[in-house]
Design an enzyme around this catalytic site. Sequence first.
Site, PDB file in Angstrom:
ATOM      1  N   LYS A  66       0.760  -1.294  -0.008  1.00 10.61           N
ATOM      2  CA  LYS A  66      -0.046   0.023  -0.172  1.00 10.61           C
ATOM      3  C   LYS A  66       0.990   1.169  -0.175  1.00 10.61           C
ATOM      4  CE  LYS A  66      -4.274   1.067   0.336  1.00 10.61           C
ATOM      5  NZ  LYS A  66      -5.680  -0.161  -0.246  1.00 10.61           N
TER       6      LYS A  66
HETATM    7  N1  GLU Z   1      -7.259   0.117  -3.482  1.00  9.10           N
HETATM    8  C1  GLU Z   1      -7.744  -1.199  -3.701  1.00  9.10           C
HETATM    9  C2  GLU Z   1      -8.032  -1.993  -2.450  1.00  9.10           C
HETATM   10  O1  GLU Z   1      -7.873  -1.616  -1.564  1.00  9.10           O
HETATM   11  C3  GLU Z   1      -7.369  -1.806  -4.973  1.00  9.10           C
HETATM   12  C4  GLU Z   1      -5.998  -2.174  -4.911  1.00  9.10           C
HETATM   13  C5  GLU Z   1      -5.414  -2.732  -6.331  1.00  9.10           C
HETATM   14  O2  GLU Z   1      -6.255  -2.972  -7.221  1.00  9.10           O
HETATM   15  O3  GLU Z   1      -4.304  -3.177  -6.370  1.00  9.10           O
HETATM   16  O4  GLU Z   1      -8.119  -3.221  -2.712  1.00  9.10           O
END
Ligand code: GLU
Length: 416
Positions: A106
């Site tokens: 993240k």
């Molecule tokens: N931000 C989204 C999540 O929390 C998508 C993450 C992604 O597609 O890599 O799942």
Amino acid sequence: MAAHGTLFSGMLQEFEGAARILNLEPGIWQMLTHPKRQIIVSCPVQMDNGNIEVFTGYRVQYNITLGPAKGGIRYHPDVTLDEVTTLAAWMTWKCAVAQLPFGGGKGGVICDPTKMSKRELEALTRRYTAEIIDAIGPDKDVPAPDVNTNEQVMAWFSDTYSMHVGHTSTAVVTGKPVEMGGSLGRREATGRGVMICAREAAKHLGFGLKGSRVAVQGFGNVGSIGAQLMADQGAKIIGVTDWKGGVQNDKGLDIPKLQEWVAKNKTVAGFAGGEPLGAKDVFKLDANILVPAALEKQITAENVKDIKAKLIVEGANGPTTPEAQKVLNERGVFVVPDILGNAGGVTTSYFEWVQDRHGYFWTEKEVNERLEAKMCLAFNAVLETALKYNVDMRVAAYIVAINRVATVTKLRGMYA
Ligand code: GLU
């Protein structure tokens, strides 16, 4: 370790419940509760007024046992290392629950995008990308959109990376515009996954989406599309709130009209197709299904008593505190946890990455059918685990995820 803030301890509490049931070995337990890598960068940006401002950015690769780190980038004034680390841990479990060949990562930058011009946002995105460039790549770490980031931000990210490596790299990031290697259906995927989980959970509980009364907190990418797809299945969206306010209509809100209103006004507040609703009052509505699709820590020990819904599908990451989950269990509320409920987004991100690496693109129908299949598989694996161990769906999802990551950790063995 810097990650032990309150959100991370909440994640650890969730982890422990499942790890105990699995009789997880202490060594593997240690490995799965420590982030692999935490990167902190300072990103100087020349603002439109000529001044230089320095923004702090993070990228955390929590676990990369199953594959490259995967997870979005968030732009928000309240971003902290604790939050980003916890979100990266949740991505690890989410990818494992969805059976994707990814680890969890993240990113986050402390900034207020509502107060920045497009040029400033582009400059910040490019500088942040450049600062973490050595750690990312299609085989290393593949970012995506999250709170306050979108296709345009991903386009800048992909371009900056491509300019650095000297060739166009599409698979370095997902959630890109379709014109430059994005996947059809990606924009709708998280909301579609929420709808699929709501439909499957309702079926398990003996009712259907048709005629259900749904309350939604948050009307960004997840909440607005989730609401639309549930309304398409015959559900009534009786109330929606966001950061500024809300709107309710017992007969069901007209979601396409509300989406048009939000595109112009940036908030659901003031929409004429219903009565005003306080930003905090969405949990009090007389709904069968509640979809928290905003930020973490929204359903708490204080407000959990207001909730009337018998089914909660978490569109956001971490919206329910462990204390509130306990109360919901006592009251027999069925909660589809975030690492399953919002896994539709990263699942279609995986499809995007696969298409980019093949250079061969699928139709929207193919994408949606594959998403449907993967979400149902994940939902059923978690439900079966919940019934087998007589635990709630969150503990069950952790059991599935931890088991998958622990198995590969043991198969790969210890290096050095
Ligand atoms: N931000 C989204 C999540 O929390 C998508 C993450 C992604 O597609 O890599 O799942």
